[in-house]
Design a protein around this motif. Structure first.
Motif, PDB file in Angstrom:
ATOM      1  N   LEU A   1       3.351   0.113  -4.480  1.00 30.79           N
ATOM      2  CA  LEU A   1       3.406   0.108  -3.019  1.00 30.79           C
ATOM      3  C   LEU A   1       2.824  -1.182  -2.457  1.00 30.79           C
ATOM      4  O   LEU A   1       3.266  -1.671  -1.417  1.00 30.79           O
TER       5      LEU A   1
ATOM      6  N   THR B   1       8.325  -3.568  -6.672  1.00 32.97           N
ATOM      7  CA  THR B   1       9.610  -3.186  -6.085  1.00 32.97           C
ATOM      8  C   THR B   1      10.350  -2.254  -7.030  1.00 32.97           C
ATOM      9  O   THR B   1      10.221  -2.356  -8.259  1.00 32.97           O
TER      10      THR B   1
ATOM     11  N   LYS C   1      10.293  -3.171   0.745  1.00 33.51           N
ATOM     12  CA  LYS C   1       9.477  -2.240   1.534  1.00 33.51           C
ATOM     13  C   LYS C   1       9.322  -2.701   2.979  1.00 33.51           C
ATOM     14  O   LYS C   1       9.149  -1.881   3.880  1.00 33.51           O
TER      15      LYS C   1
ATOM     16  N   THR D   1      12.034  -1.146   5.004  1.00 31.28           N
ATOM     17  CA  THR D   1      12.251   0.286   4.833  1.00 31.28           C
ATOM     18  C   THR D   1      11.101   1.069   5.452  1.00 31.28           C
ATOM     19  O   THR D   1       9.932   0.781   5.189  1.00 31.28           O
TER      20      THR D   1
END
Length: 378
Positions: A254, A258, A336, A339
């Motif tokens: 996190l 990835t 991330k 997203t």
């Protein structure tokens, strides 16, 4: 300290002073650095062994050599009774430096337990730490107990307290010293992470077989859930013994990793320093997954007329089952930053020591792995 290399990993301390025979020890470059770090106290003990009556040449020390009581730990010596040979209590073993019941021991998975409970675990994995280095995992293999008449209490300026028998060794700038010989103002090494008391996790299912099967089909990985079950990772409960490793990987990914799919396969890529990536690789191995790397490359950059070099390391694992596991637990697929995602709700209901595994591996919250060490004054 004067010694000479006589063969690969083999060194000799020539007979000198009151030594009756030569002393020979076996060491790698890393072990030599450890010996130097303790001011060769263990080798001095080996030289003392070489002075004993009736000793058969040479006095020996194995690669596990470290400071002991009389004999160095790892010391080996033979004595001829016809030449006045002795039975040395230091060699046979006559005392065990101890910690009292209730002393909290730090486990590799960031929790602590009283020392008397260590033996209850089948393969206790503790935090092993050498001065100036990062902590690593080490297995405990023996737990003994005895009665002690005297205990010494050490308190540092930072509030750290240790109680032990007077002969218990502690790290100091001059090497290992019995705690009973320390005086006010002496410095001792203290590991800064104290851990969290162990609490049983709640009865909570983090990933069921049914949900894993459904998500695997949606991702195009119909066999992934079966592989997780074969590895003993389904169903995944909050008390699963491998959950700490899963949380460390989830936290790391996190922060600086990835998750992506390509040509019908799932991939996890982690970025960071080589040491942290090697720890992540060990966690993957603990779960039954293999990873390639760390891969290292040096890149040259230019910014506002200035050039600099950056050393970049990465770790890559290819596994549909691993992709399914981490994605089901909350790791988003793809970039991330583009997203929307939220931390899994169950993360807020698990004990502090489990949360510490997630946070300790997240580069956005703190440095991956255990912090470095600093000396403290008692």
């Amino acid at each position: 300290m004067r010694f000479e290399k006589i063969a690969p990993y083999t060194y000799r301390i020539p007979r000198q002073g009151k030594m009756r025979v030569d002393a020979v020890f076996f060491a790698s470059e890393e072990i030599l650095k450890d010996l130097e770090g303790e001011n060769y106290a263990s080798l001095q003990q080996l030289m003392n062994v070489a002075t004993l009556p009736g000793i058969v040449e040479p006095a020996l020390a194995m690669p596990d050599i470290h400071w002991g009581y009389g004999f160095p730990i790892g010391g080996v010596a033979a004595f001829n009774p016809e030449e006045g040979g002795v039975v040395s209590p230091g060699g046979v073993g006559f005392d065990i430096n101890c910690l009292p019941a209730g002393t909290r021991v730090l486990f590799h998975d960031r929790y602590t337990r009283p020392i008397e409970e260590v033996a209850r675990e089948q393969e206790p994995l503790l935090t092993v730490w050498r001065l100036g280095e990062k902590a690593e995992a080490g297995k405990a293999f023996l737990l003994l107990s005895r009665e002690a008449e005297t205990l010494v209490r050490l308190r540092t300026e930072g509030g750290f307290i240790l109680e032990a028998t007077p002969d218990h060794p502690v790290y100091t700038p001059s090497g290992m010293r019995p705690i009973g010989t320390l005086k006010k103002g002496d410095q001792v090494a203290v590991h800064p992470f104290q851990g969290f008391p162990h609490e049983p996790p709640p009865s909570l299912t983090l990933l069921s077989e049914e949900r894993a099967q459904a998500l695997g089909l949606a991702l195009g990985f119909p066999r992934a859930a079966d592989v997780l079950k074969e590895k003993g990772l389904l169903p995944l409960q909050a008390d699963h013994p491998h959950l700490p490793a899963i949380l460390r990987l989830l936290g790391y990914a996190l922060g600086d990793g990835t998750l992506y799919r390509s040509r019908g396969r799932g991939y996890l890529v982690l970025y960071g320093d080589e040491e942290g990536l090697l720890e992540a690789k060990e966690d993957l191995k603990r779960l039954g997954f293999q990873a390639g790397g760390p891969y290292v490359r040096v890149r040259n950059h230019s910014f506002r007329g200035r050039t600099f070099t950056y050393r970049e390391a990465s770790l890559k694992a290819s596994s549909r089952a691993l992709f399914l596991l981490l994605h089901a637990l909350g790791l988003p697929e793809g970039p991330k930053a583009q997203t929307a995602f939220a931390l899994p709700h169950w993360l807020f209901f698990i004990p502090a020591w489990l949360k510490a595994n997630f946070l300790s591996a997240n580069p956005l919250s703190c440095q991956h792995g255990s912090p470095s060490s600093d000396p403290a004054d008692p």
